[in-house]
Design an enzyme around this catalytic site. Structure first.
Site, PDB file in Angstrom:
ATOM      1  CB  THR A  35      -0.964  -0.007   1.203  1.00  0.00           C
ATOM      2  OG1 THR A  35      -1.543  -1.303   1.323  1.00  0.00           O
ATOM      3  CG2 THR A  35      -2.078   1.017   1.017  1.00  0.00           C
ATOM      4  CD  GLU A 108       6.356  -2.068   8.760  1.00  0.00           C
ATOM      5  OE1 GLU A 108       6.071  -2.133   7.562  1.00  0.00           O
ATOM      6  OE2 GLU A 108       5.742  -2.720   9.632  1.00  0.00           O
TER       7      GLU A 108
HETATM    8  O1  R5P Z   1       5.993  -6.156   7.248  1.00  0.00           O
HETATM    9  C1  R5P Z   1       5.182  -5.589   6.531  1.00  0.00           C
HETATM   10  C2  R5P Z   1       4.428  -4.404   6.940  1.00  0.00           C
HETATM   11  O2  R5P Z   1       4.034  -4.383   8.276  1.00  0.00           O
HETATM   12  C3  R5P Z   1       3.301  -3.988   6.007  1.00  0.00           C
HETATM   13  O3  R5P Z   1       3.071  -2.632   6.246  1.00  0.00           O
HETATM   14  C4  R5P Z   1       2.016  -4.765   6.218  1.00  0.00           C
HETATM   15  O4  R5P Z   1       2.274  -6.136   6.041  1.00  0.00           O
HETATM   16  C5  R5P Z   1       0.905  -4.313   5.260  1.00  0.00           C
HETATM   17  O5  R5P Z   1       1.306  -4.532   3.954  1.00  0.00           O
HETATM   18  P1  R5P Z   1       0.336  -4.329   2.719  1.00  0.00           P
HETATM   19  O6  R5P Z   1       0.154  -2.877   2.536  1.00  0.00           O
HETATM   20  O7  R5P Z   1       1.035  -4.996   1.573  1.00  0.00           O
HETATM   21  O8  R5P Z   1      -0.946  -5.033   3.056  1.00  0.00           O
END
Ligand code: R5P
Length: 236
Positions: A35, A108
């Protein structure tokens, strides 16, 4: 053809940037996942993009910053971040999140913790109100490699169902994070909103745990992209 989910990710990310990035902001945290690709894209289109320094949350995030020709910084140099944007695997009604589905949770959380404003962007499948309701893979937990067996036992004792995240088929053996650690995914079933903080503290107290994917009381706002093309904003 772009899928509805992909469109939802894009509209919520664009809205989050347009409504929250202010002229006085200088240092921006860029999260990880599919995202935030649209966060970096939107910032990369801004005429004043050169005024920003972007702090990555891992390898993929760093590449997004480079690919969008944004200024790349680091936490060692910029320990105070004006605003950070990131995705989530699931969001509860208090904006507590499960993160780390892509194994990026430690960097993060460092960036989110350093940010004055932390904004979540996600498509509407993620906003279930209760952690563990829609995200069935468990809470990601980053652990020091030689502590994994000890921590598996300890997580089982507090009612979790933990497994070490495998790297297969791309790699034989466990996933290795950007920090050289393992990830344990621990299913606790549905986690009531009132219990998230306590569960996070219990996991963090286990020696060998580096960080958890439970982001408790960190996000101020979430931008949720809906399949009908609208964006829902939730604030706490
Ligand atoms: O380790 C990954 C992160 O926490 C991502 O921000 C989380 O998995 C969400 O990812 P996506 O936007 O692909 O759903």
């Amino acid at each position: 053809m772009t899928s509805l989910v992909e469109k939802s990710k894009k509209i919520c990310a664009y809205a989050a940037v347009d409504e929250n990035l202010k002229p006085n902001h200088k240092i921006i945290g860029i999260g990880s996942g599919s995202t935030v690709v649209y966060i970096a894209e939107r910032i990369g289109h801004l005429p004043n993009k050169d005024q920003f320094t972007c702090i990555p949350t891992g390898f993929q995030s760093k590449q997004l910053i480079i690919d969008n020709k944004l200024n790349l910084g680091n936490l060692e140099e910029f320990s105070k971040i004006d605003i950070a944007f990131d995705g989530a695997d699931e969001i509860d009604s208090n904006l507590n999140c499960i993160k780390g589905g892509g194994a990026c949770l430690l960097q993060e959380k460092l960036v989110a913790d350093s940010a004055d404003n932390f904004i979540i962007v996600a498509d509407d499948r993620k906003s279930t109100g209760v952690l563990g309701k829609g995200w069935k893979k468990g809470v990601p937990i980053e652990v020091v490699p030689n502590a994994y067996n000890k921590i598996l036992n300890e997580l089982s004792k507090i009612g979790g169902n933990p497994t070490v995240r495998p790297g297969t088929p791309a790699k034989a053996g466990p996933v290795i994070t950007d920090n050289g650690n393992f990830i344990i995914d621990c299913d606790f079933g549905e986690i009531p909103v009132a219990d998230v903080k306590d569960l996070n503290s219990k996991i963090k107290a286990m020696v060998g745990v580096v960080e958890t994917g439970l982001f408790v009381n960190m996000a101020q706002k979430a931008y949720i992209g809906n399949a009908d093309g609208t964006v829902t904003t939730v604030s706490v």
